[in-house]
Design a protein around this motif. Structure first.
Motif, PDB file in Angstrom:
ATOM      1  N   ALA A  44      -8.624  19.375 -99.667  1.00  0.00           N
ATOM      2  CA  ALA A  44      -9.625  19.754-100.648  1.00  0.00           C
ATOM      3  C   ALA A  44      -9.509  21.253-100.871  1.00  0.00           C
ATOM      4  CB  ALA A  44     -11.030  19.393-100.175  1.00  0.00           C
ATOM      5  N   PHE A  46     -11.148  24.792-102.168  1.00  0.00           N
ATOM      6  CA  PHE A  46     -12.440  25.415-102.439  1.00  0.00           C
ATOM      7  C   PHE A  46     -12.195  26.851-102.877  1.00  0.00           C
ATOM      8  CE2 PHE A  46     -13.411  22.150 -99.321  1.00  0.00           C
ATOM      9  CZ  PHE A  46     -14.564  21.570 -99.839  1.00  0.00           C
ATOM     10  N   THR A 131     -14.950  19.663-105.972  1.00  0.00           N
ATOM     11  CA  THR A 131     -15.438  20.370-104.776  1.00  0.00           C
ATOM     12  C   THR A 131     -16.494  21.387-105.179  1.00  0.00           C
ATOM     13  OG1 THR A 131     -13.769  22.096-104.957  1.00  0.00           O
ATOM     14  CG2 THR A 131     -13.210  20.198-103.597  1.00  0.00           C
TER      15      THR A 131
END
Lengths: 156, 275
Positions: A44, A46, A131
């Motif tokens: 993920a 960010f 996200t």
């Protein structure tokens, strides 16, 4: 003292010691917790991870479903990449969103997963697309002060 | 040749004497260090035979390990109970008394368990080893063994070394487990911290590799250091009553300082840069 008695006592001693290590590992430590050998990892990205650390919990609906296994910086896209190790027994849809939350006001930070509506599931090596970065307290205060100042200017 | 002025003439010679004394001290210390390391290598070289005759090691495990059990278990329990009380007193000021389990477990597993158990081990078992071997030397039992072509290092020293190295991590683990139990008794049963959060916060904060394994590695290193120091002091003791008593004292002092110094170094390596 006789040799068999000594053998008995030493055997007891060694068993007691190993038992203590076992107690420390299972009762005090987290070796008996989420079994990470049966896990799949997803990525993920960010824009800001705040104070998220390796080994921080990954929660969904408040239940721990995995751990953060690695955090590094992507030099090309200029974002933080977080590798999440999720327990095999839980599956999430491909449009799951990940956000970085704080437990309590000053508690540790964790990754919260919220499942979406897609019928396809997240697989090993997939990337979570939606996200939400960590809330940095300083920027929040700065924003608040800026808005306050703007309101004050309009009022005059 | 008489010096013209006694005071001025004695100055350089006194200075030379002082430098000589420093040099003598340094050479002496280095020599001793060399003898100690050669002794340590000899122990390792002769360890094979002590594992072939395992009952020698088991007999020593009884006197170093089993006989140290009581003091280790009781001290662990009381250290844990005191940690529980003091920790509660501090934590409740910040309204986070649920973190008591974390505090007790981390401080025991990382530091207090290995270090205090090793200090107790040094004074309980280390001093006994030194006195025993020193007295063996003073009564010429070691020379008698050599006469009979029995290597005293293989027969007497190496089994004691391995017994100490094996029992130290076990004793430290028992100390920590007992301490956590003592903290649980005081924190949960006496004061009334919530039992669930006591254990769950502890389990989520204590990592097996980072905390427990590092604690075991620490106690293993302490075991090697304490036993090697105790054996060397005993083997090196002057064969007199005074010599043996001095060697016993030196064992406790040297190994305690070695434990604390090693602990600092190991902690700096293990827990450096960890958030």
């Amino acid at each position: 003292m006789e040799r068999t008695t000594i053998d008995l006592w030493v055997g007891l001693f060694v068993l007691l010691g190993l038992g203590a290590i076992l107690v420390l590992a299972l009762k005090v430590g987290n070796l008996g917790g989420v079994n990470m050998s049966d896990a799949y990892s997803v990525r993920a990205g960010f824009s800001n991870i705040g104070g998220l650390k390796v080994r921080a919990p990954v929660k969904s609906a408040g239940v721990v479903v995995g751990r953060v296994s690695d955090v590094h910086f992507d030099g090309e896209r200029h974002e933080a990449v977080v590798i999440l190790k999720l327990d095999k027994q839980y599956s999430f849809s491909r449009d799951t969103s990940a956000s970085i939350m704080t437990s309590g006001l000053l508690g540790e930070q964790y990754v919260a997963l919220e499942t979406g509506g897609d019928s396809a599931q997240l697989k090993e090596g997939d990337k979570i697309k939606i996200t939400q970065s960590a809330v940095v307290l300083e920027s929040l205060i700065g924003q608040f002060l800026y808005n306050k100042a703007a309101d004050g200017g309009e009022g005059k | 040749m008489t010096p013209i002025c006694g005071w001025a003439g004695s100055m350089p010679s006194r200075l030379v004497k002082g430098v000589e004394r420093i040099g003598h001290r340094v050479i002496d210390a280095l020599w001793r260090l060399g003898v100690a390391s050669r002794f340590f290598v000899l122990i390792l070289l002769h360890s094979g035979s002590s594992f072939r005759r395992i009952h020698l090691v088991i007999k020593e495990l009884f006197s170093t390990g089993v006989l140290s059990l009581i003091i280790i278990l009781v001290s662990g329990l009381f250290v844990g109970m005191v940690l529980g009380m003091q920790g509660y007193d501090t934590l409740q000021r910040y309204g986070s008394e649920e973190a008591l389990g974390v505090m007790v477990a981390l401080s025991l597993v990382r530091e207090l368990g290995p270090v205090v158990a090793a200090l107790l081990f040094a004074s309980r078992a280390g001093s006994a080893i030194t006195a025993e071997i020193g007295l063996m030397k003073a009564t010429e039992q070691l020379s008698a063994m050599e006469m009979m072509a029995v290597n005293p290092i293989a027969r007497v020293v190496a089994p004691r070394f391995w017994a100490g190295v094996i029992s130290m991590p076990l004793l430290a683990a028992m100390f920590s487990a007992m301490g956590v139990f003592g903290g649980y008794l005081v924190g949960v049963k006496l004061i009334g911290v919530d039992e669930g959060s006591f254990w769950s916060q502890m389990q989520s904060a204590v990592d097996f590799h980072q905390d427990i394994l590092n604690g075991i590695i620490k106690s293993f290193v302490f075991g090697v250091a304490v036993t090697a120091i105790a054996l060397f002091e005993g083997y090196d003791a002057p064969p007199t009553a005074e010599g043996v008593s001095g060697a016993t004292t030196r064992t406790v002092v040297t190994s305690s300082l070695a434990i604390l110094a090693l602990d600092f170094m190991l902690t700096a390596f293990m827990f450096r840069g960890e958030g």
